[in-house]
Design a protein around this motif. Structure first.
Motif, PDB file in Angstrom:
ATOM      1  N   ILE A  14       8.554   5.086  19.570  1.00 51.35           N
ATOM      2  CA  ILE A  14       7.217   5.335  19.023  1.00 51.35           C
ATOM      3  C   ILE A  14       7.245   5.317  17.493  1.00 51.35           C
ATOM      4  CG2 ILE A  14       5.330   6.993  18.893  1.00 51.35           C
ATOM      5  CD1 ILE A  14       5.666   5.510  21.586  1.00 51.35           C
ATOM      6  N   ARG A  15       8.324   5.835  16.907  1.00 50.42           N
ATOM      7  CA  ARG A  15       8.432   5.832  15.438  1.00 50.42           C
ATOM      8  C   ARG A  15       8.437   4.401  14.896  1.00 50.42           C
ATOM      9  NH1 ARG A  15      12.480   4.656  12.519  1.00 50.42           N
ATOM     10  NH2 ARG A  15      13.959   4.874  14.248  1.00 50.42           N
ATOM     11  N   ILE A  16       9.159   3.515  15.567  1.00 50.48           N
ATOM     12  CA  ILE A  16       9.218   2.112  15.125  1.00 50.48           C
ATOM     13  C   ILE A  16       7.829   1.484  15.150  1.00 50.48           C
ATOM     14  CG2 ILE A  16      10.044  -0.186  15.777  1.00 50.48           C
ATOM     15  CD1 ILE A  16      12.673   1.199  16.654  1.00 50.48           C
ATOM     16  N   TYR A  17       7.092   1.717  16.233  1.00 49.64           N
ATOM     17  CA  TYR A  17       5.751   1.124  16.334  1.00 49.64           C
ATOM     18  C   TYR A  17       4.768   1.779  15.353  1.00 49.64           C
ATOM     19  CZ  TYR A  17       6.827  -1.917  20.233  1.00 49.64           C
ATOM     20  OH  TYR A  17       7.344  -2.930  21.001  1.00 49.64           O
ATOM     21  N   GLU A  18       4.951   3.075  15.103  1.00 49.09           N
ATOM     22  CA  GLU A  18       4.127   3.756  14.100  1.00 49.09           C
ATOM     23  C   GLU A  18       4.321   3.119  12.727  1.00 49.09           C
ATOM     24  OE1 GLU A  18       3.617   8.459  15.203  1.00 49.09           O
ATOM     25  OE2 GLU A  18       5.583   7.756  14.538  1.00 49.09           O
ATOM     26  N   GLU A  19       5.580   3.005  12.326  1.00 51.13           N
ATOM     27  CA  GLU A  19       5.890   2.502  10.988  1.00 51.13           C
ATOM     28  C   GLU A  19       5.393   1.071  10.810  1.00 51.13           C
ATOM     29  OE1 GLU A  19      10.062   2.982  10.520  1.00 51.13           O
ATOM     30  OE2 GLU A  19       9.961   5.167  10.217  1.00 51.13           O
ATOM     31  N   LEU A  20       5.621   0.219  11.800  1.00 48.59           N
ATOM     32  CA  LEU A  20       5.192  -1.179  11.699  1.00 48.59           C
ATOM     33  C   LEU A  20       3.668  -1.285  11.644  1.00 48.59           C
ATOM     34  CD1 LEU A  20       7.648  -2.925  14.206  1.00 48.59           C
ATOM     35  CD2 LEU A  20       7.637  -3.136  11.719  1.00 48.59           C
ATOM     36  N   SER A  21       2.990  -0.454  12.440  1.00 47.89           N
ATOM     37  CA  SER A  21       1.518  -0.518  12.483  1.00 47.89           C
ATOM     38  C   SER A  21       0.899  -0.013  11.190  1.00 47.89           C
ATOM     39  CB  SER A  21       0.990   0.296  13.672  1.00 47.89           C
ATOM     40  OG  SER A  21       1.475  -0.220  14.891  1.00 47.89           O
ATOM     41  N   LEU A  22       1.480   1.034  10.603  1.00 43.75           N
ATOM     42  CA  LEU A  22       0.940   1.582   9.359  1.00 43.75           C
ATOM     43  C   LEU A  22       1.311   0.706   8.157  1.00 43.75           C
ATOM     44  CD1 LEU A  22       1.680   5.379   9.950  1.00 43.75           C
ATOM     45  CD2 LEU A  22      -0.518   4.189  10.166  1.00 43.75           C
ATOM     46  N   ARG A  23       2.425  -0.011   8.281  1.00 42.93           N
ATOM     47  CA  ARG A  23       2.854  -0.895   7.203  1.00 42.93           C
ATOM     48  C   ARG A  23       2.025  -2.179   7.172  1.00 42.93           C
ATOM     49  NH1 ARG A  23       8.705  -2.654   8.061  1.00 42.93           N
ATOM     50  NH2 ARG A  23       8.900  -0.381   8.279  1.00 42.93           N
ATOM     51  N   HIS A  24       1.603  -2.636   8.368  1.00 39.60           N
ATOM     52  CA  HIS A  24       0.836  -3.879   8.458  1.00 39.60           C
ATOM     53  C   HIS A  24      -0.446  -3.644   9.268  1.00 39.60           C
ATOM     54  CE1 HIS A  24       4.381  -5.973   6.944  1.00 39.60           C
ATOM     55  NE2 HIS A  24       5.101  -5.345   7.863  1.00 39.60           N
ATOM     56  N   PRO A  25      -1.317  -2.775   8.783  1.00 35.89           N
ATOM     57  CA  PRO A  25      -2.535  -2.479   9.555  1.00 35.89           C
ATOM     58  C   PRO A  25      -3.542  -3.619   9.461  1.00 35.89           C
ATOM     59  CG  PRO A  25      -2.626  -1.372   7.443  1.00 35.89           C
ATOM     60  CD  PRO A  25      -1.277  -2.029   7.508  1.00 35.89           C
ATOM     61  N   SER A  26      -4.388  -3.712  10.480  1.00 37.71           N
ATOM     62  CA  SER A  26      -5.523  -4.626  10.380  1.00 37.71           C
ATOM     63  C   SER A  26      -6.610  -3.943   9.565  1.00 37.71           C
ATOM     64  CB  SER A  26      -6.045  -4.961  11.784  1.00 37.71           C
ATOM     65  OG  SER A  26      -6.535  -3.786  12.412  1.00 37.71           O
ATOM     66  N   PRO A  27      -7.557  -4.687   8.999  1.00 36.17           N
ATOM     67  CA  PRO A  27      -8.675  -4.054   8.290  1.00 36.17           C
ATOM     68  C   PRO A  27      -9.432  -3.104   9.220  1.00 36.17           C
ATOM     69  CG  PRO A  27      -8.596  -6.403   7.829  1.00 36.17           C
ATOM     70  CD  PRO A  27      -7.610  -6.154   8.928  1.00 36.17           C
ATOM     71  N   GLU A  28     -10.139  -2.146   8.646  1.00 35.04           N
ATOM     72  CA  GLU A  28     -10.867  -1.174   9.463  1.00 35.04           C
ATOM     73  C   GLU A  28     -11.761  -1.880  10.470  1.00 35.04           C
ATOM     74  OE1 GLU A  28     -12.976   1.770   7.303  1.00 35.04           O
ATOM     75  OE2 GLU A  28     -11.287   2.303   6.013  1.00 35.04           O
ATOM     76  N   GLY A  29     -11.680  -1.384  11.721  1.00 34.06           N
ATOM     77  CA  GLY A  29     -12.461  -1.986  12.790  1.00 34.06           C
ATOM     78  C   GLY A  29     -11.785  -3.170  13.439  1.00 34.06           C
ATOM     79  N   GLY A  30     -10.587  -3.544  12.945  1.00 33.14           N
ATOM     80  CA  GLY A  30      -9.830  -4.636  13.532  1.00 33.14           C
ATOM     81  C   GLY A  30      -9.063  -4.189  14.762  1.00 33.14           C
ATOM     82  N   LEU A  31      -8.127  -5.004  15.201  1.00 29.75           N
ATOM     83  CA  LEU A  31      -7.385  -4.722  16.433  1.00 29.75           C
ATOM     84  C   LEU A  31      -5.894  -4.781  16.169  1.00 29.75           C
ATOM     85  CD1 LEU A  31      -7.335  -4.317  19.569  1.00 29.75           C
ATOM     86  CD2 LEU A  31      -7.335  -6.828  19.747  1.00 29.75           C
ATOM     87  N   ILE A  32      -5.177  -3.749  16.615  1.00 26.70           N
ATOM     88  CA  ILE A  32      -3.717  -3.727  16.597  1.00 26.70           C
ATOM     89  C   ILE A  32      -3.230  -3.867  18.033  1.00 26.70           C
ATOM     90  CG2 ILE A  32      -1.665  -2.364  16.051  1.00 26.70           C
ATOM     91  CD1 ILE A  32      -3.296  -0.936  13.901  1.00 26.70           C
ATOM     92  N   VAL A  33      -2.280  -4.769  18.250  1.00 23.67           N
ATOM     93  CA  VAL A  33      -1.790  -5.035  19.602  1.00 23.67           C
ATOM     94  C   VAL A  33      -0.298  -4.757  19.677  1.00 23.67           C
ATOM     95  CG1 VAL A  33      -1.566  -6.736  21.456  1.00 23.67           C
ATOM     96  CG2 VAL A  33      -3.562  -6.801  19.933  1.00 23.67           C
ATOM     97  N   TRP A  34       0.091  -3.886  20.609  1.00 24.02           N
ATOM     98  CA  TRP A  34       1.487  -3.652  20.932  1.00 24.02           C
ATOM     99  C   TRP A  34       1.810  -4.358  22.251  1.00 24.02           C
ATOM    100  CZ3 TRP A  34       2.145   2.395  20.107  1.00 24.02           C
ATOM    101  CH2 TRP A  34       1.913   2.685  18.764  1.00 24.02           C
ATOM    102  N   PRO A  35       3.085  -4.629  22.549  1.00 27.01           N
ATOM    103  CA  PRO A  35       3.442  -5.400  23.745  1.00 27.01           C
ATOM    104  C   PRO A  35       3.280  -4.631  25.058  1.00 27.01           C
ATOM    105  CG  PRO A  35       5.188  -5.466  22.076  1.00 27.01           C
ATOM    106  CD  PRO A  35       4.245  -4.364  21.697  1.00 27.01           C
ATOM    107  N   GLU A  36       3.589  -5.343  26.130  1.00 30.24           N
ATOM    108  CA  GLU A  36       3.619  -4.760  27.480  1.00 30.24           C
ATOM    109  C   GLU A  36       4.586  -3.585  27.508  1.00 30.24           C
ATOM    110  OE1 GLU A  36       4.891  -6.120  32.044  1.00 30.24           O
ATOM    111  OE2 GLU A  36       5.317  -7.400  30.316  1.00 30.24           O
TER     112      GLU A  36
END
Length: 416
Positions: free
Chosen positions: A264-286
């Motif tokens: 979860i920490r890895i996905y947190e860091e990657l998502s916060l480092r490369h966020p989509s603009p507000e209202g966009g979509l972030i996709v994690w894998p299966e």
């Protein structure tokens, strides 16, 4: 247009002993199988598919019985599918924790089953000889059997013949009209045309080759036109900001509870480092979230916080469960969180992987239920229902479902 032989070839066959005929037949059947598996990944030489069936047709030209034709087709199919599906043994052994011998046995059994369709194709060719022209019988037989394979026992459309052309972007554009079965039809038809020219060398065979060539050229012309149309449409299509996050978590530790927090920490860091603009979509894998997201614990709240901090929609995979009257059903699911962190929708995978996510035929052969302990035993979802994301609809296809045309078509019809 039935298969016939020149007097010279007929004489040569008459002078060939039955054992030699058998050896030649098996050799050509094996050659067909080898050419087929070379047409698919990992080799991916799709152009070979256009001639891959010529050896099998040559093996069948002197066959008098349906039984022998069936056996030659089965040999060709077995050679092809062992080469194509070899990786299944590795997957179920390394990630399903089955013994090596059992993993190999499962792969071979699956190859034997899939080979039956090639066997039926070969038997059908011999049965139709003298009744239906080969250029009609062969393509029609193939796509009927391919359709059956794609739907019987929940369906296994993996490596349908048309998929061998995945590199041939222009040719595959016709799939938006005919589906993958249309691609398979044309590949078999071209194989027949080549075979007829090689064996008969008659005026009729040359006419057939010319007709197939013009049909083939028309398909390519359509492909060029269609690609141009799509390029133009994309220029004016509305855009959407999407961040795709891949944590590259080693599958051997993914489900280890000791590594859940690190995952979860890895996905947190990657998502916060490369966020989509507000209202966009972030996709994690299966199954990126390696626990039941329904359990509201600290890890659950950390995942919610990613959506809240980025003010974006978050789509991710996780296991889920539902309690039935006498048992608990487990699902391979995808959750959609709103920018506020609340669950806005959930999709449960509909088309499960045989011997990967469920054990088929357990009611017919109860002894194979023991495989479920090592492989997994999920319940299928109710349908391909899109998830609602504000004024948009999202169609989710998890892993294996990406090869199902009917899933994409259902979502498209629902305006996803």
């Amino acid at each position: 247009m039935s298969i016939s032989m020149t007097p010279h070839n007929r004489k040569a066959v008459m002078e060939t002993s039955p054992p030699q005929q058998t050896r030649y037949g098996v050799f050509f059947a094996l050659l067909c199988g080898v050419l087929l598996f070379l047409s698919f990944p990992k080799f991916g030489l799709g152009v070979i598919a256009w001639i891959a069936f010529i050896p099998l047709l040559m093996a069948l030209q002197n066959v008098a019985t349906i039984r022998r034709a069936f056996l030659l087709g089965w040999v060709a199919g077995l050679a092809a599918y062992i080469g194509i599906m070899y990786w299944i043994a590795y997957v179920v052994v390394n990630y399903g924790y089955l013994p090596l011998y059992l993993g190999i046995a499962i792969m071979i059994l699956l190859a034997c089953y899939l080979s039956l369709y090639v066997a039926l194709f070969a038997a059908g060719i011999v049965y139709c000889r003298g009744k239906v022209p080969l250029y009609l019988a062969a393509p029609a037989l193939w796509i009927c059997l391919e359709y059956l394979k794609s739907h019987l026992f929940t369906g296994f459309p993996w490596e349908n013949l048309g998929y061998s052309q995945f590199h041939n972007i222009i040719f595959i554009q016709m799939a938006d009209i005919t589906g993958v079965f249309g691609l398979s039809f044309l590949i078999i038809l071209l194989n027949v045309a080549f075979f007829e020219v090689l064996v008969k060398r008659s005026k009729e065979s040359l006419i057939l080759a010319a007709v197939v060539f013009f049909l083939w050229s028309g398909v390519y012309a359509y492909g060029i036109l269609r690609i141009h149309q799509i390029d133009q449409a994309l220029k004016s299509a509305p855009g959407m900001d999407v961040s795709l996050i891949q944590g590259n978590i080693d599958q051997s530790i993914k489900w280890n509870e000791n590594f859940q927090k690190d995952t979860i920490r890895i996905y947190e860091e990657l998502s916060l480092r490369h966020p989509s603009p507000e209202g966009g979509l972030i996709v994690w894998p299966e199954t990126a979230v390696p626990f039941n997201f329904q359990h509201e614990n600290d890890l659950h709240r950390r995942v919610q916080a990613v959506a809240e901090k980025t003010k974006s929609w978050l789509l991710f995979g996780s296991m889920s469960f539902g309690t039935a009257s006498e048992s608990t059903d487990y699902f391979n699911s995808a959750y959609l969180l709103s920018p506020r962190g609340d669950i806005h929708g959930k999709y449960d995978k509909v088309h499960l992987v045989p011997y990967g996510e469920y054990v088929p035929l357990r009611t017919v052969f109860p002894f194979i239920s023991s495989l479920a302990a090592g492989i997994g035993d999920f319940t299928e979802g109710k349908g391909f229902d899109p998830l609602i994301m504000a004024d948009r609809k999202i169609g989710v296809m998890i892993c294996y479902e990406g090869i199902l045309p009917e899933a994409a078509r259902t979502y498209k019809n629902a305006a996803a």
